[in-house]
Scaffold this motif. Structure first.
Motif, mmCIF file in Angstrom:
data_model
loop_
_atom_site.group_PDB
_atom_site.id
_atom_site.type_symbol
_atom_site.label_atom_id
_atom_site.label_comp_id
_atom_site.label_asym_id
_atom_site.label_seq_id
_atom_site.Cartn_x
_atom_site.Cartn_y
_atom_site.Cartn_z
ATOM 1 N N SER A 7 0.904 -1.181 0.056
ATOM 2 C CA SER A 7 -0.068 0.216 0.293
ATOM 3 C C SER A 7 0.817 1.523 0.152
ATOM 4 C CB SER A 7 -1.016 -0.062 1.473
ATOM 5 O OG SER A 7 -0.326 -0.090 2.242
ATOM 6 N N LEU A 8 0.455 2.723 -0.325
ATOM 7 C CA LEU A 8 1.255 3.277 -0.366
ATOM 8 C C LEU A 8 1.490 4.183 1.104
ATOM 9 C CD1 LEU A 8 -0.385 5.164 -3.340
ATOM 10 C CD2 LEU A 8 0.684 3.799 -3.537
ATOM 11 N N VAL A 9 0.395 4.007 1.653
ATOM 12 C CA VAL A 9 1.433 4.060 3.268
ATOM 13 C C VAL A 9 2.261 3.149 3.464
ATOM 14 C CG1 VAL A 9 0.429 4.448 5.666
ATOM 15 C CG2 VAL A 9 -0.770 4.766 4.063
ATOM 16 N N GLU A 10 1.911 2.427 3.543
ATOM 17 C CA GLU A 10 2.899 1.012 3.871
ATOM 18 C C GLU A 10 4.619 1.459 3.400
ATOM 19 O OE1 GLU A 10 5.200 -1.693 5.621
ATOM 20 O OE2 GLU A 10 3.615 -0.661 6.697
ATOM 21 N N ALA A 11 4.089 2.138 1.938
ATOM 22 C CA ALA A 11 5.638 2.112 1.001
ATOM 23 C C ALA A 11 6.326 3.740 1.690
ATOM 24 C CB ALA A 11 5.269 2.380 -0.308
ATOM 25 N N ALA A 12 5.060 4.519 1.770
ATOM 26 C CA ALA A 12 6.254 5.985 2.934
ATOM 27 C C ALA A 12 6.559 5.096 4.204
ATOM 28 C CB ALA A 12 4.771 6.852 3.044
ATOM 29 N N ARG A 13 5.667 4.384 4.786
ATOM 30 C CA ARG A 13 6.395 3.996 6.085
ATOM 31 C C ARG A 13 7.774 3.583 5.301
ATOM 32 N NH1 ARG A 13 7.712 0.571 9.435
ATOM 33 N NH2 ARG A 13 6.754 -1.616 7.825
ATOM 34 N N ARG A 14 8.074 1.996 4.764
ATOM 35 C CA ARG A 14 9.273 1.724 4.670
ATOM 36 C C ARG A 14 10.635 2.608 3.811
ATOM 37 N NH1 ARG A 14 7.827 -4.318 2.542
ATOM 38 N NH2 ARG A 14 6.575 -4.959 3.923
ATOM 39 N N LEU A 15 9.719 3.642 3.605
ATOM 40 C CA LEU A 15 10.846 4.591 2.922
ATOM 41 C C LEU A 15 11.128 5.862 3.748
ATOM 42 C CD1 LEU A 15 9.188 5.095 -1.182
ATOM 43 C CD2 LEU A 15 11.472 4.263 -0.046
ATOM 44 N N GLY A 16 10.738 5.816 5.076
ATOM 45 C CA GLY A 16 10.519 6.605 5.946
ATOM 46 C C GLY A 16 10.616 8.684 5.074
ATOM 47 N N VAL A 17 10.229 8.094 4.216
ATOM 48 C CA VAL A 17 9.039 10.196 3.720
ATOM 49 C C VAL A 17 7.559 9.296 4.299
ATOM 50 C CG1 VAL A 17 11.010 9.461 2.111
ATOM 51 C CG2 VAL A 17 8.434 9.331 1.635
ATOM 52 N N VAL A 42 1.785 -0.145 -4.936
ATOM 53 C CA VAL A 42 3.535 -0.614 -5.143
ATOM 54 C C VAL A 42 4.557 -1.732 -5.409
ATOM 55 C CG1 VAL A 42 5.691 0.518 -4.836
ATOM 56 C CG2 VAL A 42 3.473 2.005 -4.581
ATOM 57 N N SER A 43 4.892 -2.144 -5.817
ATOM 58 C CA SER A 43 6.295 -3.381 -5.926
ATOM 59 C C SER A 43 7.835 -3.450 -5.535
ATOM 60 C CB SER A 43 6.138 -3.928 -7.212
ATOM 61 O OG SER A 43 7.655 -3.429 -8.017
ATOM 62 N N SER A 44 7.253 -4.177 -4.359
ATOM 63 C CA SER A 44 8.341 -4.679 -3.043
ATOM 64 C C SER A 44 10.272 -3.936 -4.256
ATOM 65 C CB SER A 44 9.267 -5.122 -2.624
ATOM 66 O OG SER A 44 9.057 -6.852 -2.946
ATOM 67 N N GLY A 45 9.866 -4.420 -5.261
ATOM 68 C CA GLY A 45 11.060 -4.263 -6.356
ATOM 69 C C GLY A 45 10.928 -2.957 -6.730
ATOM 70 N N ALA A 46 9.737 -1.816 -7.154
ATOM 71 C CA ALA A 46 9.725 -0.970 -7.041
ATOM 72 C C ALA A 46 10.198 0.650 -6.121
ATOM 73 C CB ALA A 46 8.793 -0.499 -7.395
ATOM 74 N N LEU A 47 10.240 -0.314 -5.181
ATOM 75 C CA LEU A 47 10.840 0.751 -3.841
ATOM 76 C C LEU A 47 12.279 0.380 -3.355
ATOM 77 C CD1 LEU A 47 8.269 0.116 -1.214
ATOM 78 C CD2 LEU A 47 8.414 2.228 -2.408
ATOM 79 N N ARG A 48 12.750 -0.681 -3.733
ATOM 80 C CA ARG A 48 14.191 -1.243 -3.785
ATOM 81 C C ARG A 48 14.922 -0.515 -4.436
ATOM 82 N NH1 ARG A 48 13.593 -5.509 -2.765
ATOM 83 N NH2 ARG A 48 13.200 -6.564 -4.653
ATOM 84 N N ASP A 49 14.188 -0.101 -6.048
ATOM 85 C CA ASP A 49 15.553 0.682 -6.715
ATOM 86 C C ASP A 49 14.863 2.059 -6.768
ATOM 87 O OD1 ASP A 49 15.444 -1.905 -8.239
ATOM 88 O OD2 ASP A 49 14.095 -1.725 -10.411
ATOM 89 N N TYR A 50 13.441 2.369 -5.829
ATOM 90 C CA TYR A 50 13.907 3.692 -5.642
ATOM 91 C C TYR A 50 15.076 3.959 -5.401
ATOM 92 C CZ TYR A 50 12.520 8.620 -4.393
ATOM 93 O OH TYR A 50 11.706 9.624 -3.825
ATOM 94 N N GLN A 51 14.936 3.092 -3.774
ATOM 95 C CA GLN A 51 15.996 3.042 -2.755
ATOM 96 C C GLN A 51 17.717 3.871 -2.682
ATOM 97 O OE1 GLN A 51 14.137 0.511 -0.036
ATOM 98 N NE2 GLN A 51 14.782 1.585 1.584
#
Length: 62
Positions: A7-17, A42-51
């Motif tokens: 979820s987008l809420v969880e993605a923001a939390r995982r990114l720390g933003v 968002v896929s976990s791969g997309a978050l990893r790539d962004y980071q």
């Protein structure tokens, strides 16, 4: 293959933003999303790539 997504809420939390910062990155096309069960995720791969800085090229700029 089934995409599960984060979820987008969880993605923001995982990114720390904040959610606002995440939405700006989404608008700029820096993090790809997809729809699952009527929700934008968002896929976990997309978050990893962004980071790691492997952001997809983007035609949209704010």
């Amino acid at each position: 293959m089934v995409k599960h997504g984060i979820s987008l809420v969880e993605a923001a939390r995982r990114l720390g933003v904040s959610q606002s910062t995440l939405y700006i990155a989404l608008q700029k096309g820096q993090i790809p999303t997809f729809r699952r069960d009527g929700r934008t995720v968002v896929s976990s791969g997309a978050l990893r790539d962004y980071q790691t800085g492997k952001r997809p090229p983007c035609a949209y700029r704010l």
